[in-house]
Write a protein that holds these residues in place. Structure first.
Motif, short mmCIF file in Angstrom:
data_model
loop_
_atom_site.label_atom_id
_atom_site.label_comp_id
_atom_site.label_asym_id
_atom_site.label_seq_id
_atom_site.Cartn_x
_atom_site.Cartn_y
_atom_site.Cartn_z
N ALA A 1 33.23 18.54 29.86
CA ALA A 1 32.83 18.88 28.50
C ALA A 1 32.98 17.70 27.56
N ASN A 2 32.22 17.77 26.48
CA ASN A 2 32.30 16.82 25.38
C ASN A 2 32.04 15.39 25.82
N HIS A 3 30.93 15.22 26.49
CA HIS A 3 30.44 13.90 26.88
C HIS A 3 29.05 13.75 26.26
N VAL A 4 28.35 12.74 26.64
CA VAL A 4 27.01 12.53 26.09
C VAL A 4 25.98 12.45 27.21
N PHE A 5 26.08 13.36 28.18
CA PHE A 5 25.05 13.37 29.22
C PHE A 5 24.04 14.46 28.91
N GLY A 6 22.88 14.33 29.51
CA GLY A 6 21.80 15.27 29.27
C GLY A 6 21.14 15.69 30.57
N PRO A 7 19.83 15.90 30.54
CA PRO A 7 19.12 16.38 31.73
C PRO A 7 19.28 15.49 32.96
N VAL A 8 19.36 14.19 32.77
CA VAL A 8 19.51 13.29 33.92
C VAL A 8 20.86 13.52 34.60
N GLY A 9 21.92 13.66 33.81
CA GLY A 9 23.24 13.96 34.37
C GLY A 9 23.26 15.33 35.03
N CYS A 10 22.57 16.30 34.41
CA CYS A 10 22.50 17.65 34.98
C CYS A 10 21.75 17.64 36.30
N GLU A 11 20.73 16.80 36.41
CA GLU A 11 20.01 16.71 37.67
C GLU A 11 20.91 16.14 38.77
N GLY A 12 21.78 15.21 38.41
CA GLY A 12 22.76 14.69 39.38
C GLY A 12 23.69 15.78 39.87
N LEU A 13 24.13 16.62 38.94
CA LEU A 13 25.02 17.73 39.30
C LEU A 13 24.26 18.76 40.15
N ALA A 14 23.03 19.05 39.78
CA ALA A 14 22.21 19.98 40.56
C ALA A 14 22.00 19.46 41.98
N ALA A 15 21.76 18.16 42.12
CA ALA A 15 21.58 17.58 43.45
C ALA A 15 22.85 17.72 44.28
N ALA A 16 24.01 17.55 43.64
CA ALA A 16 25.28 17.74 44.36
C ALA A 16 25.41 19.18 44.83
N PHE A 17 25.08 20.13 43.97
CA PHE A 17 25.16 21.55 44.36
C PHE A 17 24.18 21.85 45.49
N ARG A 18 22.96 21.29 45.42
CA ARG A 18 21.99 21.49 46.51
C ARG A 18 22.51 20.91 47.81
N GLY A 19 23.33 19.87 47.71
CA GLY A 19 23.91 19.24 48.89
C GLY A 19 25.17 19.95 49.39
#
Length: 172
Positions: A84-102
């Motif tokens: 929480a309380n960082h400055v990431f957006g959709p690109v960071g979320c896509e990284g997290l989504a890729a980790a979950f897919r993995g």
């Protein structure tokens, strides 16, 4: 060693940690890459990764996420992830989504991404399909992420019987 100095800790203490509570330590994207590399060396890490108020950005999230996948960290069974309380957006979320897919964090019960105003609708859309499949996810915190109708709708669009099986709390 440099990361441990930022954490005001020793490498031995970090290695023995059951949880990572690393708030307001001025961590950056390079520190997240280091964290991703050392997760496999933290045998006692079983509870939480809570990294808040550091401003790691999109690159920091992308650097951290591969370290949470079973291929990189086979025994990692965290229950809570808070970035929480960082400055990431959709690109960071896509990284997290890729980790979950993995296959990352199958035992995750709480996901906190709040106070990341850059996430917006695009970030939620990137995550929606993967977080709804996490079997033990009970709470999702996305407050103050500038999510509009489109982003909220993406969380619940075309829900199947196996989606959000354990969800009890959604904070938008």
């Amino acid at each position: 060693a440099a990361l441990c100095r930022k954490l005001n800790s020793t490498c031995a203490l970090v290695r023995e940690s059951e949880n990572c509570y690393w708030g307001a330590k001025k961590l950056n994207a390079d520190d997240m890459a280091t964290m991703a590399k050392i997760l496999c060396w933290l045998p006692n890490l079983k509870g939480d990764i809570i990294v808040f108020n550091n401003g790691i950005g999109d690159r920091g999230m992308q650097n951290l996420c591969p370290g949470m996948t079973p291929a990189m960290t086979p025994g990692l069974s965290l229950k809570r992830l808070s970035v929480a309380n960082h400055v990431f957006g959709p690109v960071g979320c896509e990284g997290l989504a890729a980790a979950f897919r993995g296959g990352a964090l199958p035992n995750l019960e709480l996901l906190t991404l709040g106070y990341n105003a850059n996430i917006g609708d695009g970030g939620v859309k990137a995550l929606a399909g993967t977080i709804r499949k996490l079997p033990l996810l009970r709470e999702i915190h996305l407050a103050r992420c500038e999510i509009g109708d489109e982003g909220a709708a993406s969380l619940v669009a075309d829900l199947g019987k196996d989606d959000f099986k354990a969800l009890r709390k959604l904070n938008l």
